[in-house]
Scaffold this motif. Structure first.
Motif: not given
Ligand code: ATP
Ligand code: MG
Length: 421
Positions: A227-230, A249-256
């Motif tokens: 599970i990622l936290e950034a 935005k990069l974190a949001q792409i990673l949520t995929r």
């Protein structure tokens, strides 16, 4: 049976006007998980949970595991199976997905379905060569696999003698027929990202910057079940609001891939200015990185994360020599995962393109490491050098006060896909 109508929708087709005796479903193949022996149940349960979360707003589904696969039927809501397949293609643990038709074993229905199928997926797309591949698991079905393939092939050639031909090697389309308690017909296999279901390997604190590397590092560790936290160190106004937006935005792409991500922003300006004031110029980068690591570790422990993740790659820049990495490792007690350590930059770029982060990563907003970069950094700092460089800092106080500088935001699953390549 009334002729069945199909609509082409990109790669996945859907039945409209579907007769009641034919269901659409997704056959989801799960790879490595099937090797997990006694833990298999836990892995599968986690994967099913992740699948449910990923598609819950699209309708109600039955999701069942058997025969090294997960079988997904829509129960209500008439969802687009294309959309469902697309979402699931980024769920770790899934190797591939085939949208399929399902019906009771009956020869007439099978012939009708395969003929309609050929009309749409072959002729409808201007294609002409095909092959049939049959797998008969249900031995009570009267024809053997070979007989089913050859009889169905003959039916298609009789019905479309001018337009279609059989080709055993590299046909335009392979029509798969699986005979189990029900019959399944499909032609397409959408690749997934494989890996392990997110959640099976605990939580990791990703040092996420706006560059190309760290999002890829996050993707790689999520693919091993983390599970990622950034955590992002922001040096406003030396780095702009746009730089922060870009990292988010990069974190949001990673949520995929990783699901929901807790995104922590550290207001790093005061600390950075103090470093500039008190640390020798050639050691600035190393000390800055050591402080980032310490703060990340504090937060990781508080959030119950088991590891710190960075996008470092050996020798890429002065701060990524073995000595510089060691100088940062010694200040933290948690393991530091650097999945890109042995990757060539081109391989990382290829991955960034594949996962859809590249275009965002190359947007031209400075991160703090380009604003406050040492002009002549020591490339092989000894531990003694690093300790000495920190002598004028009150490290405990500095780390302590950083706690009030952290703000946290939950970034939810994002489904607006720009196609990744
Ligand atoms: P990236 O492309 O990921 O920015 P990089 O090759 O530019 O990496 P550095 O800038 O030296 O390398 O950073 C190395 C790693 O340190 C990054 O991959 C990232 O994990 C972390 N990092 C760097 N800057 C920040 C920051 N401002 N906030 C959070 N993490 C950072
Ligand atoms: Mg960087």
């Amino acid at each position: 049976m009334a002729a069945t109508q199909y609509i082409e929708e990109g790669e996945v087709f859907q039945l409209t006007d579907r007769p009641d005796n034919i269901n659409e479903l997704l056959l989801v193949r799960i790879g490595e998980i099937t090797l997990k022996g006694l833990n298999r149940g836990r892995f599968v349960a986690r994967l099913i949970g992740n699948i449910k979360r990923r598609i819950k707003d699209l309708g109600e589904f039955s999701i069942v595991q058997s025969h090294s696969r997960i079988w997904i039927h829509a129960l209500s809501g008439e969802p687009s199976m294309k959309e469902v397949a697309k979402r699931l293609s980024t769920v770790f643990g899934i190797v591939s997905i085939s949208p399929a038709l399902e019906f009771d074993p009956d020869w007439e229905t099978l012939v009708q379905v395969v003929e309609d199928y050929a009309t749409v997926v072959l002729l409808g797309k201007g294609k002409r060569t095909f092959k049939l591949e049959t797998k008969r698991v249900n031995k009570s079905f009267p024809l053997s696999s070979y007989e089913v393939s050859s009889e169905l092939g003959a039916k298609l050639l009789t019905r479309f003698p001018e337009q279609l031909s059989v080709k055993m090697i590299e046909p335009d389309i392979t029509i798969h027929v699986e005979i189990r308690d029900k019959i399944y017909v499909y032609h397409e296999t959408i690749p997934g990202h494989a890996g392990l279901p997110v959640g099976m390997s605990g939580r990791g604190m990703l040092l996420l910057s706006g560059g190309i590397d760290s999002p890829v590092a996050g993707y790689m560790m999520a693919s091993r079940g983390m599970i990622l936290e950034a955590i992002y160190f922001h040096t406003f106004p030396y780095t702009s609001q746009q730089a922060l937006d870009k990292v988010e935005k990069l974190a949001q792409i990673l949520t995929r891939y990783a699901g929901r991500i807790a995104f922590h922003t550290v207001d790093f300006t005061d600390i950075q200015l103090e470093l500039n004031d008190k640390v020798p110029e050639d050691m600035l980068t190393v000390v800055m990185r050591r402080i980032m690591m310490r703060i990340a570790e504090e937060l990781a422990r508080e959030r119950n994360a088991k590891a710190i993740i960075t996008g470092e790659s050996l020798g890429q820049v002065a701060s990524q020599t073995a000595e510089a990495l060691m100088a940062t490792d010694v200040v933290v007690g948690l393991p530091v995962f650097r999945p890109l350590i042995g990757l060539d930059k081109n391989d990382t770029i290829a991955l960034a393109r594949k996962i859809g982060t590249f275009e965002t990563s190359i947007l031209p907003y400075d991160d703090c490491c380009t604003v406050f970069v040492s002009k002549h950094p020591k490339t092989h700092p000894s531990l003694a050098d690093a300790d000495k460089a920190e002598a004028r800092l009150d490290m405990d106080a500095l780390i302590e006060t950083s706690r009030e500088k952290i703000s946290t935001k939950l970034i939810d699953l994002s489904f607006e896909f720009e196609e990744s390549h």
